[in-house]
Design an enzyme around this catalytic site. Structure first.
Site, PDB file in Angstrom:
ATOM      1  N   GLU A   1       2.553  -7.272   9.353  1.00  0.00           N
ATOM      2  CA  GLU A   1       2.683  -5.825   9.497  1.00  0.00           C
ATOM      3  C   GLU A   1       3.405  -5.185   8.316  1.00  0.00           C
ATOM      4  O   GLU A   1       3.133  -4.060   7.946  1.00  0.00           O
ATOM      5  CB  GLU A   1       3.432  -5.497  10.793  1.00  0.00           C
ATOM      6  CG  GLU A   1       3.613  -4.005  11.057  1.00  0.00           C
ATOM      7  CD  GLU A   1       2.286  -3.279  11.260  1.00  0.00           C
ATOM      8  OE1 GLU A   1       2.257  -2.056  11.074  1.00  0.00           O
ATOM      9  OE2 GLU A   1       1.281  -3.953  11.606  1.00  0.00           O
TER      10      GLU A   1
ATOM     11  N   PRO B   1       0.804  -1.222   0.000  1.00  0.00           N
ATOM     12  CA  PRO B   1       0.000   0.000   0.000  1.00  0.00           C
ATOM     13  C   PRO B   1       0.840   1.277   0.000  1.00  0.00           C
ATOM     14  O   PRO B   1       0.319   2.363  -0.246  1.00  0.00           O
ATOM     15  CB  PRO B   1      -0.845  -0.111   1.278  1.00  0.00           C
ATOM     16  CG  PRO B   1      -0.139  -1.095   2.136  1.00  0.00           C
ATOM     17  CD  PRO B   1       0.545  -2.039   1.204  1.00  0.00           C
TER      18      PRO B   1
ATOM     19  N   ARG C   1      -3.390  -9.635 -20.249  1.00  0.00           N
ATOM     20  CA  ARG C   1      -4.351  -9.361 -21.309  1.00  0.00           C
ATOM     21  C   ARG C   1      -3.774  -8.471 -22.408  1.00  0.00           C
ATOM     22  O   ARG C   1      -4.340  -8.379 -23.505  1.00  0.00           O
ATOM     23  CB  ARG C   1      -5.622  -8.725 -20.738  1.00  0.00           C
ATOM     24  CG  ARG C   1      -5.410  -7.343 -20.149  1.00  0.00           C
ATOM     25  CD  ARG C   1      -6.658  -6.853 -19.420  1.00  0.00           C
ATOM     26  NE  ARG C   1      -7.808  -6.779 -20.288  1.00  0.00           N
ATOM     27  CZ  ARG C   1      -8.045  -5.772 -21.126  1.00  0.00           C
ATOM     28  NH1 ARG C   1      -7.190  -4.766 -21.200  1.00  0.00           N
ATOM     29  NH2 ARG C   1      -9.124  -5.766 -21.876  1.00  0.00           N
TER      30      ARG C   1
ATOM     31  N   ASP D   1      -9.267   0.429 -24.501  1.00  0.00           N
ATOM     32  CA  ASP D   1      -9.748   0.344 -23.125  1.00  0.00           C
ATOM     33  C   ASP D   1      -9.728   1.700 -22.438  1.00  0.00           C
ATOM     34  O   ASP D   1      -8.959   2.601 -22.810  1.00  0.00           O
ATOM     35  CB  ASP D   1      -8.858  -0.594 -22.298  1.00  0.00           C
ATOM     36  CG  ASP D   1      -9.163  -2.047 -22.584  1.00  0.00           C
ATOM     37  OD1 ASP D   1     -10.292  -2.343 -22.983  1.00  0.00           O
ATOM     38  OD2 ASP D   1      -8.256  -2.878 -22.406  1.00  0.00           O
TER      39      ASP D   1
END
Length: 245
Positions: free
Chosen positions: A116, A89, A154, A169
């Site tokens: 953690e 993150p 893809r 896309d």
């Protein structure tokens, strides 16, 4: 392309690698997948891969030895070093442009963490990329890794049935994709836009570009920053603003 995934839950990836477009790409030989349980590279009999953080605090931290050993095992004897991707993150927000960049590589290694966090030496001395799929925290890096792998595979030549699909896309052109319609032409009194039934390809492309710009302006105006628009497209934006007044 070769894709290796380091995880302590390799079975999570089994159905993902076998189904849908990803599974077909594997069957065609467009991509080779391998999951590696980095517990197998632990240095003690209990196969420990985490430990308490120095300085105290909550949670456990992934140890560097198993991760380094697993990556070194995968890269032993290879001339060209692969991209080693840490799902985290704290990483850079993932974008379509990154997917297109990674799709040019021959070998990707994904590290899926838990607990953690990671020993900082993994970040500093082993990985080439840190990627985040959003400003939130999951229990592990497996789902984010699947998202990135799907978006990259893809794009490989021959994976999608229609090669144009990936080019048009959302985000590939810098804009969100235009609306799509299919049969029937009238459903519950809602009609397909007449231009799409006209067979006039130039007008259809113009409509799609305008609707793509309209959708981006309404939903993601941040994507328009720095985007080069021609005079007609700039005029469309003014029209959208007037329509909203």
């Amino acid at each position: 392309m070769k894709i290796d995934v380091l995880t302590i839950f390799p079975r999570l990836f089994e159905p993902f690698f076998e189904e849908s477009i990803i599974g077909k790409a594997r069957e065609k030989g467009k991509v080779h997948f391998q999951t590696i349980n980095f517990r197998d590279f632990s240095t003690n009999k209990h196969q420990t891969v985490d430990d308490y953080p120095y300085g105290g605090g909550g949670g456990m931290v992934l140890k560097p030895e198993p991760i380094f050993s697993a990556v070194e095992h995968l890269t032993e004897g290879t001339e060209k070093k692969p991209r080693v991707i840490l799902m985290c993150p704290q990483g850079k927000p993932y974008r379509q442009s990154k997917a297109e960049e990674l799709a040019q590589e021959e070998h990707l290694i994904f590290i899926c963490g838990h607990y953690e966090g990671y020993d900082e030496r993994i970040r500093k001395y082993l990985v080439t990329d840190e990627i985040s799929i959003g400003d939130y925290v999951l229990t592990g890096g497996e789902i984010p890794a699947m998202a990135v792998i799907d978006s990259v595979v893809r794009l490989l030549p021959g994976v999608l049935g229609n090669e144009i699909s990936a080019v048009t896309d959302s985000h590939s052109t810098g804009l969100l994709e235009h609306p799509h319609y299919t049969r029937p032409p009238i459903f519950r009194e809602w009609e397909v836009p007449e231009v799409l039934l006209s067979g006039h390809h130039e007008n259809i492309e113009k409509w799609r570009r305008k609707e793509s710009l309209r959708r981006t302006w309404k939903r993601r105006r941040d994507l328009l920053e720095g985007l080069e628009l021609n005079k007609e497209e700039q005029q469309w934006l003014k029209q959208f603003e007037q329509d909203d007044e």
